[in-house]
Design an enzyme around this catalytic site. Structure first.
Site, short mmCIF file in Angstrom:
data_model
loop_
_atom_site.label_atom_id
_atom_site.label_comp_id
_atom_site.label_asym_id
_atom_site.label_seq_id
_atom_site.Cartn_x
_atom_site.Cartn_y
_atom_site.Cartn_z
N SER A 2 -9.89 -0.76 6.89
CA SER A 2 -9.27 -0.54 5.59
C SER A 2 -8.57 -1.76 4.99
CB SER A 2 -8.27 0.61 5.66
OG SER A 2 -8.95 1.83 5.69
N SER A 44 -9.63 1.63 2.76
CA SER A 44 -8.76 2.44 1.93
C SER A 44 -7.70 1.63 1.19
CB SER A 44 -8.06 3.48 2.80
OG SER A 44 -7.22 2.85 3.74
N LYS A 81 0.86 -1.18 0.00
CA LYS A 81 0.00 0.00 0.00
C LYS A 81 0.90 1.24 0.00
CE LYS A 81 -3.92 1.92 2.64
NZ LYS A 81 -4.75 1.74 3.83
#
Lengths: 492, 95, 489
Positions: free
Chosen positions: C178, C154, C79
């Site tokens: 997330s 996210s 990420k």
């Protein structure tokens, strides 16, 4: 003059002062990262890393020595140690603050509830309470000159983050101080004790001790004026002048029937005035620092730190007075720990305390000042000085010769070599040798001897004694010399 | 408690944010929804509840006071155009 | 079977056993990502050249008879809020510009030591604030099962990439769901570990007391393997407290005899999409088949206050975490002659997107001296109640089974991003972070109507991560492991 001002004329105003002091704790590395804490003379931004630069993703790790030095300073200021405590984030925006917040203990400090004893302006004892000592990180340094050094017309300011993350202790007093003089005595006493503890070098020239003062005026009619925070004082002198200025300014305002605004003012050292801060005081918002769990210090740890705390200067001075020193000498000798320890070592090695005090206060302090060194680095060790003092006391060395030997030792000679070089012999002049010298002097000065009458005897002998002393380089005791002269005259 | 757009604009300034009109409208709606939601806390008696600091009784670890040099300092400096060893910012008038 | 379809374990053992090379694996994964990226857009940065170089070095080491580690030649995606030295790291925001961190996050250092190869940095909601990937400054990511839908957020980019078969595993971060929510939308496994299990050093913070890094995988065995490498106490993160607890990932037990699995009574009447209700029923049956006992627990405070509490804490911490972005030291900046304050304002106003701005404003508002006691401090007290309530529930239950979200992945652009409505749908994920608990999101089935994957989650007491994965293993044996999505092809 307005009615209001007229009415104010008969009122008196008493200053109410609280002081906040930032000191840099003595550690090798910064508070939350391993960057070196010693940046003096180093290139700007040479001691930086992701943590003290607040790079995204970096996290703080607390330095054990900071906790220990904080405790040490707190204990030196008669505080209690608090555990557990927390760190908080104090938010404001400024380019010298890399994370946009400062990590600080603030209201949950490691040390609280201390005090220091000073004297008030009338000379009576007075206790100033210390609210707390808390740990926090320092910010970077802003330079406002142009890149070529010019101050005028520079379009940029410059940031150096070497100082960012240095460990600080903020020491907050209660508003117990009533004059600029008291303020200076308070900070002087505090500085001395902190330096004694070893928690900080509190070197003012290196910015290791900075002052802010909260000044307000209490009116004789019972009203209180608003509190003004004066910032940016970096010396005792600046602190004193800033408080004096602020007291004058506020008194005049109140006397004229005006009002004191609650505000932050900056001390301008060059112009010697305080000026309202152009930047509105920032909102200070606090949240718990989520990256640092509660800090716990065990009672055992606190005790072991307490044990390393040396006897405090006031105690020492008291002891020195009991040894027969004057209060002034006692205060001078106890002002810094290394000098006090030097003096005490000298006494412990057998020197007469008064003499040792004299020598330390004059010769030792002079050399330390000239050479800008600590007593630990003085080539003349206290044991050697004690020996020297002993010989002088015994009359085996004149003070003059003593000083010559002292100087020789300062050049790095050992005690023995210094004695030899100055022509002195350890153990002084023996009785036989002395008798020989006396005989020689009497022979060479037969005219003087011949002039001895009962009424001039004392004076003539004194003259002869001086000659003998010179011959023996001051190593003979005065009374022995007189006795030897008497003996020689009598045997005639 | 409801905030009007002037108050929200002022709070945004505290956070060094200036908002377009559209953003401001969105933020006002957002913040008022938000406040309505957190106003629920009033229903609770929290007087004797300790603030939550950490998930369990952990102590802050302490590192030894040892100096370590970050070797890639140049990479930190390289994130900004060269201004000598300094970071530059618009001129700040000294207070 | 193509190389990109293999599991973490299969790739590592194949590379170590010289069945295929690390470079072959990398090229195949790169090819797969290239085939899907046009429609999925999971990546912000692809590290093709650096990855190839590293894969070659791993092959050389193997040729020399060395062992590059348990992840030898396994491609991974991180990420884009996880710092990678020399590789641009954006956190999905404009404000970081082309910033390349001068250091590696601890998790990335651990993965490198184990032999993993970076394929890219994945798209995410800006600073992890969002649940669709739609707040990213780099545009949206699509769900590889239906590219008209969101992958969740996210960590949507990482989830989409693993689901579409770019890589066998990826890392995300979970502040309020997330990892678990995108894992559920994309039909793969996602673990939000116990707070303190995985180092946060090098993770660009959102809500520091809530954030935790965790993996996405396509089977529970890979999850345990990766977690076994990541669960390390880190001296650089003072909240990393796992000690030797990483050992819990060494061996999973699929026998659930006597394990008490609870449903939350207070959530019983909430509406769920039919596909999710169906999956709950099937999963309960599977748990019972594996020997578990079903029961109920009550979480009334969680039900009513957790969402409010979460947003208050997260915003309060976030506004301080984002205060450092001022354009002075790194990232996006402007030339401003107007002065310091204007420069900060200009940088931040252009650099941040509107969702981030709203949350900064919220955090600033709640922590202002006049409101702090009422909101921020109150929230920290409510959080104590929430953590306590969970702790009490786990005195009777070993873990909780619950949905991840009440509905399936919505269509891109159809998400009601009007704040609180979306927030109620976070009720299944947020409280887990409030109490620092582990939550394991797994594929429980497929929605009959849409063909979309359905995810559920298991939540346990602190440090029960290994036991959650054990239950996950039992379920995977009955329900089947995730399969690779079409990725728009």
């Amino acid at each position: 003059m307005s009615d209001k001002a007229e009415k104010s004329k008969n009122l008196t105003f008493t200053p109410v002062i609280g002081i906040e002091i930032h000191i840099q704790l003595r550690t090798k590395s910064k508070i939350f990262c391993t960057c070196s804490a010693d940046y003096t003379n180093d290139e700007p931004n040479s001691h930086i890393c992701p943590v003290c630069m607040g790079l995204p993703g970096s996290l703080p790790v607390l330095n054990r020595a900071v906790v220990e030095q904080g405790m040490l300073a707190g204990l030196a200021l008669n505080c209690s140690i608090v555990s557990p405590t927390l760190f908080f984030r104090k938010s404001y925006y400024y380019p010298d603050l890399p994370k946009g917040f400062q990590i600080t203990q603030s209201d949950l400090p490691i040390a609280a509830g201390g005090w220091l004893d000073i004297s008030d302006d009338a000379g009576n004892p007075k206790r100033v309470r210390i609210n707390r000592l808390h740990l926090e990180e320092d910010v970077g340094k802003l330079h406002h000159s142009a890149s070529d050094g010019r101050l005028e017309g520079a379009e940029s300011s410059w940031v150096d983050y070497n100082r960012s993350g240095l460990p600080l202790a903020e020491i907050v007093s209660e508003p117990d101080i009533s004059s600029a003089r008291e303020a200076v005595e308070y900070v002087t006493t505090l500085r001395r004790r902190v330096r004694y503890s070893g928690a900080s070098d509190v070197d003012l020239e290196k910015g290791m001790m900075r002052f802010d003062a909260n000044v307000s005026m209490k009116c004789s009619d019972g009203r209180w004026g608003r509190k003004v925070e004066v910032k940016n004082m970096n010396s005792f002198h600046a602190l004193e002048r800033a408080i004096e200025f602020e007291i004058r300014r506020q008194t005049k305002l109140l006397e004229d029937g005006g009002e004191v605004l609650q505000e932050t003012r900056h001390w301008n050292d060059a112009k010697e005035i305080t000026r309202a801060s152009r930047v509105k005081e920032f909102y200070r918002k606090f949240i718990v620092e989520p990256d640092l769990p509660p800090m716990v210090v065990s009672p055992e740890w606190v005790e072991s730190v307490r044990e390393t705390l040396p006897e405090m200067p006031e105690k020492k001075a008291e002891r020195y007075v009991n040894l027969g020193l004057t209060p002034v000498d006692a205060a001078v000798l106890s002002d810094s720990l290394d000098v006090a320890e030097y003096f005490e070592a000298c006494v412990a090695a057998g020197a007469n305390p008064l003499r040792a005090g004299n020598w330390t206060r004059t010769e030792v302090l002079r050399v330390l000042g000239e050479r800008r060194i600590g007593a630990k680095d003085l080539p003349v060790r206290p044991e050697a000085l004690a020996k020297l003092i002993g010989l002088i006391d015994d009359g085996r060395l004149s003070t003059t010769l003593g000083k010559t030997i002292f100087e020789a030792m300062l050049q790095g000679l050992s005690f023995e070599d210094a004695m030899k070089k100055s022509g002195a012999v350890e153990g002084g002049v023996g009785a036989d040798a002395l008798a020989k010298v006396v005989r020689r002097v009497l022979e060479a000065n037969a005219d003087v001897v011949g002039e001895i009458r009962p009424d001039t005897r004392g004076k003539k002998i004194k003259f002869l004694q001086g000659l003998v002393m010179r011959e023996t380089k001051g190593q003979a005791r005065a009374d022995e010399v007189v006795a030897a002269i008497e003996a020689a005259l009598n045997s005639k | 408690m409801k905030l009007d757009s002037d108050e929200v604009r002022a709070i945004a300034m505290e956070g060094r944010l200036s908002l377009t009109d559209a953003e401001l409208q969105g933020a006002v709606r957002y913040i008022n929804n938000f406040l309505e939601m957190v106003d629920r806390f009033k229903e609770l008696d929290l007087k004797d509840v300790e603030p939550f600091a950490f998930a369990e009784s952990v102590e802050c670890p302490l590192r030894e006071d040892v100096v370590g040099v970050f070797r890639d300092r140049d990479e930190i400096l390289a994130a900004r155009p060269a201004t000598g060893p300094f970071f530059s910012v618009p001129r700040i008038m000294e207070e | 079977m193509q190389l990109h379809e293999l599991s973490v374990r299969e790739i590592a053992s194949g590379v170590r056993g010289r069945k295929f090379s690390a470079l072959e694996v990398f090229e195949d994964c790169l090819g797969r990502s290239a085939a899907c990226e046009g429609k999925v857009s999971a990546l912000i940065t692809t590290t093709a050249d650096a990855g190839r170089q590293r894969a070659r070095r791993i092959d050389e080491r193997i040729a020399r008879g060395e062992d590059p580690g348990p992840l030898a030649g396994v491609p991974v995606i991180l990420k884009d809020n996880i710092c990678t030295r020399g590789v641009r790291t954006t956190a999905g925001s404009r404000i970081l510009g082309d910033w390349a961190p001068p250091y590696d996050a601890t998790v990335w250092a651990l993965l490198q030591d184990a032999g993993a190869v970076l394929l890219g940095k994945s798209n995410m909601d800006e600073f992890a604030m969002g649940n669709t990937c739609g707040t990213s400054a780099f545009g949206p990511t699509a769900n590889p099962w239906d590219v008209a839908r969101v992958p969740g957020g996210s960590s949507g980019g990482s989830a989409a990439a693993v689901a579409a078969g770019y890589v066998p595993f990826a890392l995300g971060s979970d502040t309020g769901g997330s990892i678990r929510q995108p894992a559920s939308y994309c039909g793969i496994c996602g673990l939000k570990p116990t707070y303190g299990m995985v180092s946060r050093y090098g993770l660009i913070a959102y809500g520091s007391s809530l954030d935790q890094i965790g993996p996405f995988t396509r089977n529970v065995g890979d999850m345990a393997l990766v977690m076994g490498l990541l669960a390390r106490q880190d001296p650089k993160d003072s909240t990393s407290t796992c000690g030797t607890r990483g050992e819990c990932f060494a061996e999973l037990q699929d026998d659930l005899k006597g394990r008490r699995v609870a449903l939350v009574r207070d959530f019983r009447d909430f509406t769920l999409d039919p596909g999710i209700s169906e999956a709950m029923k099937k999963t309960i049956a599977a748990l019972e088949r594996a020997g578990a006992e079903m029961m109920e627990v009550s979480l009334p405070t969680v039900g009513r206050y957790a969402v409010a509490c979460y947003y208050a804490i997260a915003a309060s911490e976030a506004h301080t975490n984002l205060a450092r972005f001022d354009g002075v030291r790194y990232g996006y900046t402007v030339n401003s002659s107007a002065g310091m304050k204007d420069m900060f304002q200009e940088v931040r106003s252009h650099g941040f997107g509107s969702e981030v701005k709203s949350r900064i404003i919220a955090g600033t508002c709640l922590t202002e001296p006049v409101r702090s006691e009422q909101y921020y401090v109150a929230a920290t007290r409510v959080r104590t109640l929430i953590a306590r309530e969970f702790a009490e529930a786990f005195e009777n239950a070993d873990c909780i089974l619950q949905p991840v979200t009440p509905s399936l992945a919505p269509k891109i652009g159809e998400v009601d991003d009007d704040a609180m409505k979306g927030y109620e749908s976070d009720l299944y994920t947020l409280p887990v972070n409030m109490a620092g608990l582990p939550g394991y999101s797994f594929r429980a089935g497929t929605d009959a109507d849409s063909g979309l994957p359905v995810g559920l989650q298991l939540v346990g007491p602190r440090w029960s991560d290994g036991r959650l994965l054990s239950a996950g293993l039992a379920l995977e044996k009955i329900l089947g492991a995730p399969v690779i999505a079409g990725g728009g092809n």
